[in-house]
Write an enzyme that holds these catalytic residues in place. Structure first.
Site, PDB file in Angstrom:
ATOM      1  N   GLU A 284      -8.245 -10.185  -4.060  1.00  0.00           N
ATOM      2  CA  GLU A 284      -7.942 -11.360  -3.251  1.00  0.00           C
ATOM      3  C   GLU A 284      -9.110 -12.338  -3.149  1.00  0.00           C
ATOM      4  O   GLU A 284      -9.024 -13.324  -2.415  1.00  0.00           O
ATOM      5  CB  GLU A 284      -7.482 -10.915  -1.864  1.00  0.00           C
ATOM      6  CG  GLU A 284      -6.144 -10.198  -1.906  1.00  0.00           C
ATOM      7  CD  GLU A 284      -5.744  -9.554  -0.590  1.00  0.00           C
ATOM      8  OE1 GLU A 284      -4.558  -9.250  -0.417  1.00  0.00           O
ATOM      9  OE2 GLU A 284      -6.638  -9.354   0.257  1.00  0.00           O
TER      10      GLU A 284
ATOM     11  N   ASP B 111       0.828  -1.209   0.000  1.00  0.00           N
ATOM     12  CA  ASP B 111       0.000   0.000   0.000  1.00  0.00           C
ATOM     13  C   ASP B 111       0.865   1.262   0.000  1.00  0.00           C
ATOM     14  O   ASP B 111       0.503   2.274  -0.605  1.00  0.00           O
ATOM     15  CB  ASP B 111      -0.887   0.044   1.246  1.00  0.00           C
ATOM     16  CG  ASP B 111      -1.669  -1.228   1.495  1.00  0.00           C
ATOM     17  OD1 ASP B 111      -1.304  -2.275   0.935  1.00  0.00           O
ATOM     18  OD2 ASP B 111      -2.633  -1.192   2.267  1.00  0.00           O
TER      19      ASP B 111
END
Length: 768
Positions: free
Chosen positions: A489, A359
């Site tokens: 995901e 991130d």
């Protein structure tokens, strides 16, 4: 149902009325910090209701032994976790021998405020205790930016309907355990308890990692604004140091306790200096006084907001949301220490271990580059450079060789510590984010020297990884990358994820481009880098064979790149047709059902089109947006901002605004029903990007040119933001009727607005 108890306000997060159901959520939302340490907004006084106690220190972690049902080769041995540090904020309070506990009192006129403009947290309320005594309470505290090892509390109690005795018992509690532990272990060893007159400390060390921390407190009291010196009673326990002061009061009296706290750590001091340093910190804080410390705090935040603020007129919830995000980002990371990074929850909770994820490079670096000095973003890059050898070790554990590097999905010190196989082994797109962070930084700052001195070594190691991870497919006559998890995901162990394959190709090409530039312009450095990395020109030719022949799944009928092989074999049902009772699916469905569905957790193909927007036409972006956005459930905090930016780029302003509100108020309105675990810090940078890159259309291209294409949601009257572009301060203002650019620097700025070149003279304004 989203939460909606936060009062809209331009500069503050405000909670009116006490509701025990919201305590843990508010502890997250009202968190405070200074980039080096932070704490959840726990009550100072006792609270027997449900609460999540949390204080955290940057860089202090524990390697919690991995807990899995089936061990696989290559698994990390531990999951690194930021440690819940000793608690210095606590004050036991008794009113005429009755414990003051909000869970047992009648509460009225409750107000909690996090003042983001000035950087402090306060509470005020009236309470009636079980014995009928009534009190009025006002408490204020902050974590100092100027003195970044120090925090301060002012706690006032007014006796409303009684005379008698109020007992204050401030303490340091070193017996705090992490909420998130694999084996319910206590991670600290208590080494020493030091008591003194109105001050004291506890020296602790972490097990295994052996970080040493001294936690100190200093106390002062006043009665009706006059300093008093009641008798101090001392209680020393194995893990706790408590001082007790009894104060006689009359009806109407106001008693105030000032508590100053400090952490000092072995990251910054010799172990034998820790106690004296922490005690000196709190003594100096007391001598300065609460108000003087607060004045420093206000000035520190004034400086931060000067280049970080975004002003929105006409939409108070949007204004509150963006400032909350900017405030939390600054509380989490100040950029002064290259050993620190940005955990997904920052200092607001323990989920994700407080560790570093991809991130940082994909979302956070643009914010810190544009709102602070370039050195802040550079420190984030150096964090990864300093962990390159560990990344090479991580790759070796998985069978890679010749200096190939796989950066960890989760880390504190460069070692992989994520223990879900579909993430640890398969979510390898994270490697590409490391290179993209360098690329982004170089474009924005034009600091190519970083590539020469540090970055190229990282890029070479990652290019080697991609070259080895891809394999030739005889069937496709191209290179493929098998067995991966993309940013979405909700898909595991898939083949040829578009985003992963595209990043691999781009990383190789960018690395070779940089090598060529260094070869021609930095000859000595080029030879040094080749020697250090054992790189040959022939090896780069082999990399390019992979990049030039990379396979991307594509559907000719729909004219879209597929998220992965076989994606259209799924039953394609838009999210809007899902019953609301089934949302969020990650809390309602089995994992098997999620994996078989078409639903996308976060931007995947669209993530690639956001990062490499200049490589796709507007029509291509529109086509892919129209295909993938209806299938996206946005159950990752990193998703709405990308969709908002892309929607703005294709002139879908209603959708851009919808997704902006979702990212800006993700935590304030608790969209994902998990804010009690902590705030989504890294995605907050995406909120800033939604305004600056989305509505503002700001881009910095490979040639270093800065461009804007401002648009405005119909719900707003105007908005403005400021960026620090290579030392020049530029303010952009957009209303429904006009667009202004203000150059607040002493040199002219050339940029492009809606593809037209504009030159702004020094310290001048232009209106378009």
């Amino acid at each position: 149902m989203n939460k909606n108890y936060i009062v809209p306000n331009e500069w503050s997060i405000i909670e009116n009325d006490f509701d025990a159901e919201n305590v843990e959520a508010s502890e997250s939302l009202f968190s405070i910090g200074n980039g080096a340490l932070g704490q959840r907004a726990n009550f100072e006084e006792d609270y027997s209701g449900k609460t999540f106690q949390g204080s955290y220190i940057g860089g202090i972690y524990y390697p919690d032994k991995t807990r899995v049902g089936w061990w696989k080769n290559g698994y990390p041995e531990y999951f690194a976790k930021v440690l819940n540090a000793p608690n210095w904020i606590g004050i036991h309070i008794k009113i005429n021998e009755v414990i003051f506990d909000l869970n047992t009192c009648k509460i009225s006129d409750f107000k909690r405020e996090l003042n983001m403009k000035e950087g402090w947290l306060s509470r005020s309320f009236n309470a009636e205790l079980p014995n009928g005594n009534k009190i009025e309470v006002f408490a204020k505290r902050f974590i100092s930016i100027e003195f970044n090892e120090v925090g301060a509390i002012e706690y006032k109690i007014k006796a409303i309907n009684f005379s008698g005795e109020i007992t204050f018992s401030p303490y340091v509690d070193a017996g705090i355990m992490n909420e998130d532990t694999n084996y319910d272990e206590f991670f600290w060893e208590i080494l020493e308890v030091v008591e003194g007159e109105n001050s004291g400390c506890i020296l602790s060390k972490t097990l295994k990692t052996e970080f040493h921390v001294s936690t100190a407190m200093q106390i002062a009291l006043t009665l009706n604004n006059e300093e008093i010196f009641p008798v101090q009673q001392t209680i020393v326990e194995d893990k706790k140091l408590t001082y007790s002061y009894a104060v006689d009061v009359k009806e109407g009296d106001v008693t105030t306790i000032f508590k100053f706290g400090s952490y000092t750590t072995s990251l910054n001091y010799k172990i034998e200096e820790l106690n004296s340093a922490s005690l000196s910190n709190v003594q100096n804080a007391k001598e300065l006084g609460f108000e003087k410390l607060l004045d420093f705090q206000i000035k520190s935040w004034q400086k931060i907001w000067k280049t970080a603020d975004i002003v929105i007129e006409g939409d108070i919830e949007a204004q509150q949301g963006i400032r909350f995000n900017i405030f939390q980002l600054n509380q989490t990371y100040m950029g002064t220490d290259a050993r620190l990074n940005i955990g997904p929850k920052g200092f607001t909770g323990e989920k994700y271990g407080g560790s570093t994820y991809w991130d940082t490079e994909a979302y956070c670096i643009p914010f810190y580059m544009a709102t602070k000095d370039a050195s802040v973003a550079k420190n984030l890059l150096l964090y990864r450079y300093n962990q390159l050898n560990k990344a090479i070790e991580n790759a070796e554990k998985l069978g890679f060789k010749n200096g190939a590097a796989l950066y960890p999905m989760v880390t504190m010190n460069g070692e992989e510590c994520h223990n879900e196989w579909e993430i640890t082994f398969e979510e390898i797109h994270r490697n590409g984010a490391m290179v993209y962070g360098i690329y982004n930084y170089v474009n924005f700052t034009q600091d190519f020297d970083y590539v020469v001195t540090n970055g190229l070594e990282v890029m070479i190691a990652i290019a080697r990884f991609w070259h080895q991870r891809a394999n030739w497919s005889d069937a496709k006559k191209q290179f493929v990358i098998l067995g991966v998890t993309g940013p979405n995901e909700y898909e595991n162990n898939i083949n040829n994820n578009f985003y992963t394959n595209y990043l691999a190709k781009w990383c190789i090409e960018y690395t070779v481009d940089c090598l060529n530039k260094v070869q021609h312009n930095f000859t000595e450095d080029f030879d040094r880098i080749l020697d250090k990395t054992n790189l040959t020109i022939e090896e780069t030719y082999n990399w390019l064979k992979v990049a030039d022949n990379m396979y991307f799944p594509f559907n000719k009928e729909k004219q879209v790149f597929l998220q992965q092989d076989g994606f259209l074999d799924k039953e394609i049902i838009p999210v809007e047709k899902l019953d609301k009772s089934q949302r969020p699916i990650n809390q309602k469905w089995s994992w098997d059902r999620i994996l078989r569905s078409c639903y996308i957790k976060q931007a995947d193909v669209l993530q690639g089109m956001y990062l490499f927007e200049d490589r796709f036409s507007k029509e291509e972006v529109e086509r892919h947006f129209d295909f993938y956005e209806p299938l996206t459930v946005h159950e990752s905090s990193l998703s709405p901002c990308v969709h908002s930016i892309l929607a703005a780029s294709i002139d879908r302003m209603p959708k851009a605004y919808e997704q902006y509100l979702r990212t800006a108020r993700l935590d304030l309105d608790d969209y994902n029903h998990e804010v009690h675990e902590g705030c989504h810090i890294t995605s907050m940078a995406g909120t800033w990007m939604s305004v600056v890159q989305g509505f503002g259309g700001m881009r910095v291209w490979e040639n270093g040119l800065l461009s804007f294409n401002p648009q405005i949601p119909k719900e707003w009257k105007s908005y403005s933001f400021t960026i620090n572009f290579r030392g020049s301060i530029i303010k952009v203002y957009k209303s429904q009727n006009e667009c202004k650019f203000i150059n607040e620097s002493d040199k002219e700025i050339k940029m492009f607005v809606d593809k037209k070149e504009v030159l702004i003279p020094a310290n001048q304004l232009i209106i378009l």
